[in-house]
Design a protein around this motif. Structure first.
Motif, mmCIF file in Angstrom:
data_model
loop_
_atom_site.group_PDB
_atom_site.id
_atom_site.type_symbol
_atom_site.label_atom_id
_atom_site.label_comp_id
_atom_site.label_asym_id
_atom_site.label_seq_id
_atom_site.Cartn_x
_atom_site.Cartn_y
_atom_site.Cartn_z
ATOM 1 N N ALA A 185 0.999 -1.255 -0.129
ATOM 2 C CA ALA A 185 -0.051 -0.087 -0.160
ATOM 3 C C ALA A 185 0.905 1.259 0.105
ATOM 4 O O ALA A 185 0.664 2.227 -0.773
ATOM 5 C CB ALA A 185 -0.888 -0.079 1.235
ATOM 6 N N SER A 186 1.861 1.231 0.865
ATOM 7 C CA SER A 186 2.797 2.511 0.933
ATOM 8 C C SER A 186 3.523 2.595 -0.497
ATOM 9 O O SER A 186 3.842 3.518 -0.839
ATOM 10 C CB SER A 186 3.952 2.272 1.817
ATOM 11 N N PHE A 187 3.977 1.481 -0.905
ATOM 12 C CA PHE A 187 4.480 1.694 -2.415
ATOM 13 C C PHE A 187 3.633 2.075 -3.424
ATOM 14 O O PHE A 187 3.999 3.119 -4.413
ATOM 15 C CB PHE A 187 5.207 0.413 -2.929
ATOM 16 N N THR A 188 2.133 1.909 -3.415
ATOM 17 C CA THR A 188 1.284 2.605 -4.263
ATOM 18 C C THR A 188 1.360 4.177 -4.087
ATOM 19 O O THR A 188 1.081 4.702 -5.238
ATOM 20 C CB THR A 188 -0.150 1.976 -4.255
ATOM 21 N N ASP A 189 1.471 4.364 -2.922
ATOM 22 C CA ASP A 189 1.729 6.062 -2.844
ATOM 23 C C ASP A 189 2.795 6.445 -3.750
ATOM 24 O O ASP A 189 2.654 7.618 -4.384
ATOM 25 C CB ASP A 189 1.968 6.375 -1.239
ATOM 26 N N PHE A 190 3.910 6.036 -3.680
ATOM 27 C CA PHE A 190 4.924 6.314 -4.247
ATOM 28 C C PHE A 190 4.739 6.375 -5.999
ATOM 29 O O PHE A 190 4.847 6.997 -6.794
ATOM 30 C CB PHE A 190 6.109 5.807 -4.327
ATOM 31 N N LEU A 191 3.920 5.046 -6.091
ATOM 32 C CA LEU A 191 3.869 4.795 -7.743
ATOM 33 C C LEU A 191 2.864 5.666 -8.258
ATOM 34 O O LEU A 191 2.988 6.122 -9.522
ATOM 35 C CB LEU A 191 3.648 3.131 -7.907
ATOM 36 N N ASP A 192 1.747 5.859 -7.685
ATOM 37 C CA ASP A 192 0.561 6.497 -8.421
ATOM 38 C C ASP A 192 1.240 7.999 -8.601
ATOM 39 O O ASP A 192 0.851 8.763 -9.631
ATOM 40 C CB ASP A 192 -0.621 6.654 -7.449
ATOM 41 N N GLY A 193 2.014 8.743 -7.425
ATOM 42 C CA GLY A 193 2.417 9.882 -7.884
ATOM 43 C C GLY A 193 3.435 9.968 -8.934
ATOM 44 O O GLY A 193 3.338 11.127 -9.672
ATOM 45 N N TYR A 194 4.294 9.186 -8.934
ATOM 46 C CA TYR A 194 5.397 8.999 -10.277
ATOM 47 C C TYR A 194 4.581 8.855 -11.457
ATOM 48 O O TYR A 194 5.025 9.505 -12.476
ATOM 49 C CB TYR A 194 6.241 7.977 -9.821
ATOM 50 N N ILE A 195 3.700 8.003 -11.542
ATOM 51 C CA ILE A 195 2.937 7.829 -12.846
ATOM 52 C C ILE A 195 2.104 9.093 -13.152
ATOM 53 O O ILE A 195 1.962 9.450 -14.474
ATOM 54 C CB ILE A 195 2.055 6.665 -12.638
ATOM 55 N N ALA A 196 1.667 9.659 -12.300
ATOM 56 C CA ALA A 196 0.680 10.896 -12.588
ATOM 57 C C ALA A 196 1.528 11.773 -13.222
ATOM 58 O O ALA A 196 1.149 12.674 -14.037
ATOM 59 C CB ALA A 196 -0.066 11.502 -11.230
ATOM 60 N N ARG A 197 2.720 12.003 -12.278
ATOM 61 C CA ARG A 197 3.540 13.207 -12.958
ATOM 62 C C ARG A 197 4.367 13.010 -14.262
ATOM 63 O O ARG A 197 4.336 13.785 -15.138
ATOM 64 C CB ARG A 197 4.586 13.725 -11.778
ATOM 65 N N LYS A 198 4.614 11.830 -14.317
ATOM 66 C CA LYS A 198 5.461 11.424 -15.596
ATOM 67 C C LYS A 198 4.721 11.334 -16.671
ATOM 68 O O LYS A 198 5.044 11.768 -17.711
ATOM 69 C CB LYS A 198 5.906 10.087 -15.430
#
Length: 181
Positions: A42-55
């Motif tokens: 769940a914590s990793f999805t926090d990083f992942l969703d932000g990364y994908i959204a910005r990229k």
């Protein structure tokens, strides 16, 4: 709904399963590790969703609002579980959750004025430090070095919580005093 927003929703859906394994012996001795695995994913999805959204330029108002809320739900649920099992002092959790209510209030007032207040870097640092703290506290490795690491992470999280609150208030004081930005 785009992928980052789906990841945010998945994070929220994972919370009851985390709490279930954290507070029960459903899987015997493995419950703690299942809870830890769910929390880490769940914590990793926090990083992942932000990364994908910005990229991929997929930043949305839904994501700006729900991502920090999902983080708060995950982290606060975990800290309440840690209080329940005697791993974290309640007074620290009260300060941290109070900060979350104050920031949510700021966001609500801003939202009423058509403004979305995105997470700040101090808020992101606070969230990451809290997530590391939670992981270490769940692991409960019972060694003097890890006990010292636990204490450092607890107080680092507390300090970053207060600093991020001060940062939000300073940057958004017009929301508090004028009802607008």
């Amino acid at each position: 709904m785009n992928l980052p927003n789906k990841l945010t929703v998945i994070r929220v859906v994972m919370i009851p399963f985390f709490v279930l394994f954290m507070l029960t012996n459903l899987a015997g001795e493995g419950s703690k590790f299942i809870a830890l695995g769910i929390f880490c994913i769940a914590s990793f999805t926090d990083f992942l969703d932000g990364y994908i959204a910005r990229k991929n330029n997929l930043v949305t108002n839904f994501g700006k609002f729900m991502d920090p809320l999902a983080d708060k739900l995950l982290v606060c649920s975990a800290m309440i579980c840690l209080v329940e099992i005697g791993r974290l002092p309640a007074w620290i959790v009260i300060i941290i959750i109070s900060r979350e209510f104050i920031i949510s209030g700021f966001r609500l007032v801003a939202s009423d004025n058509g403004i979305v207040i995105a997470a700040s870097y101090w808020g992101k640092f606070k969230t990451v430090s809290q997530m590391f703290m939670i992981i270490v506290l769940i692991l409960n490795l019972n060694h003097s070095i890890f006990e010292t690491v636990e204490i450092v992470l607890i107080y680092t999280s507390l300090v970053l919580t207060v600093l991020s609150l001060i940062d939000y208030i300073a940057k958004n004081k017009s929301v508090l005093f004028n009802g607008n930005i």
